[in-house]
Design an enzyme around this catalytic site. Structure first.
Site, PDB file in Angstrom:
ATOM      1  CD  GLU A  41      -2.743   0.982   2.622  1.00 29.34           C
ATOM      2  OE1 GLU A  41      -3.646   1.823   2.795  1.00 29.34           O
ATOM      3  OE2 GLU A  41      -2.572   0.006   3.394  1.00 29.34           O
ATOM      4  CE  LYS A 110      -7.434   0.964   3.214  1.00 30.68           C
ATOM      5  NZ  LYS A 110      -6.222   1.243   4.029  1.00 30.68           N
ATOM      6  CB  CYS A 144      -4.679  -2.215   3.976  1.00 30.89           C
ATOM      7  SG  CYS A 144      -3.994  -2.384   5.642  1.00 30.89           S
TER       8      CYS A 144
END
Length: 262
Positions: A41, A110, A144
């Protein structure tokens, strides 16, 4: 498909330095027979860099994307990497997948932001399933915290994702996510999950490493330690097909019962 996971925090604050790290890793991965290299990330810029996130953010087709495409094409390896994406007046925490011939295949923003740090610097994305084909496998992207929501991963399963790439900035004390949760996600949604983490201290965070590629049997095919490392594992479509035939989770679902969940 042989897959390489680059566990590294790179050079926070230096896009040029991180491109050099990515170039070196791509060369090593390709030499070892990997068809896909995944980086963590926000790898392109660093994660805990404060207001430099906005300063260093680029469009999905910006100069850094071109540089990654050149690396991918030169080494003949697909690359997935995290970066801050500039979109008009907003910044997204994004991950992009580049093919081995340098084409931009997929870009994911995200959807679940973690904590005040991310909410202060990013806007959440709104598209949960982003996929592309690499080496005969349907590859999905997630970042994540997203993988900690089973609905997210199940959406990928129902859309046919074979290998889910999860660039990650997983910090202490949440190492159980890499150790326990990721293999369970791979098992319950019948796919390979490649969880590739940052490592070491950065700003206020301590990233725990432990990058892993888990199979649909819930077994880690590769697991890194707590230092910078390049690890390899195979995503085998024949094994995946056999596992899906033997495991009834997806076919035994009863969606009519789940309306109250949303």
């Amino acid at each position: 498909m042989r897959t390489a996971l680059l566990q590294s925090s790179g050079r926070p604050g230096s896009v040029e330095g991180n491109l050099k790290v990515l170039d070196e890793a791509a060369g090593r991965a390709a030499a070892a027979g990997a068809a896909l290299l995944a980086a963590p990330e926000m790898f392109l810029t660093g994660y805990a860099i404060g207001d430099d996130i906005a300063r260093l953010a680029e469009a999905a087709d910006g100069d850094s994307a071109d540089a990654v495409a050149e690396i991918a094409e030169r080494h003949r390896i697909a690359i997935a990497y995290g970066y801050p994406e500039r979109l008009a007046d907003t910044v997204h925490n994004s991950a992009q997948l580049i093919s081995a011939d340098g084409a931009r295949l997929a870009n994911y923003r995200k959807t679940h932001l973690f904590g005040c740090f991310e909410r202060d610097h990013f806007e959440p994305g709104g598209q949960p399933v982003v996929q592309a084909e690499v080496g005969g496998l349907t590859v999905g992207l997630m970042i994540c915290y997203d993988v900690e929501f089973p609905e997210n991963v199940r959406a990928h399963a129902l859309a046919g994702t074979d290998l889910l790439i999860v660039p990650t900035a997983q910090m202490h004390p949440f190492q159980f996510v890499a150790e326990s949760l990721v293999p369970v996600r791979a098992w319950e949604s019948q796919m390979y999950v490649a969880y590739v983490n940052r490592v070491g201290p950065e700003g206020e965070f301590e990233f725990v490493g432990l990058s892993t590629l888990a199979g649909p049997d819930g077994v880690a095919r590769a697991r890194a330690g707590r230092a910078e490392e390049l690890v390899f594992a195979d995503a085998d479509p024949a094994f995946l097909a056999a596992s899906r035939a033997a495991n009834p989770y997806l076919t035994d679902r009863r969606p009519g019962l789940y309306g109250s969940l949303v």
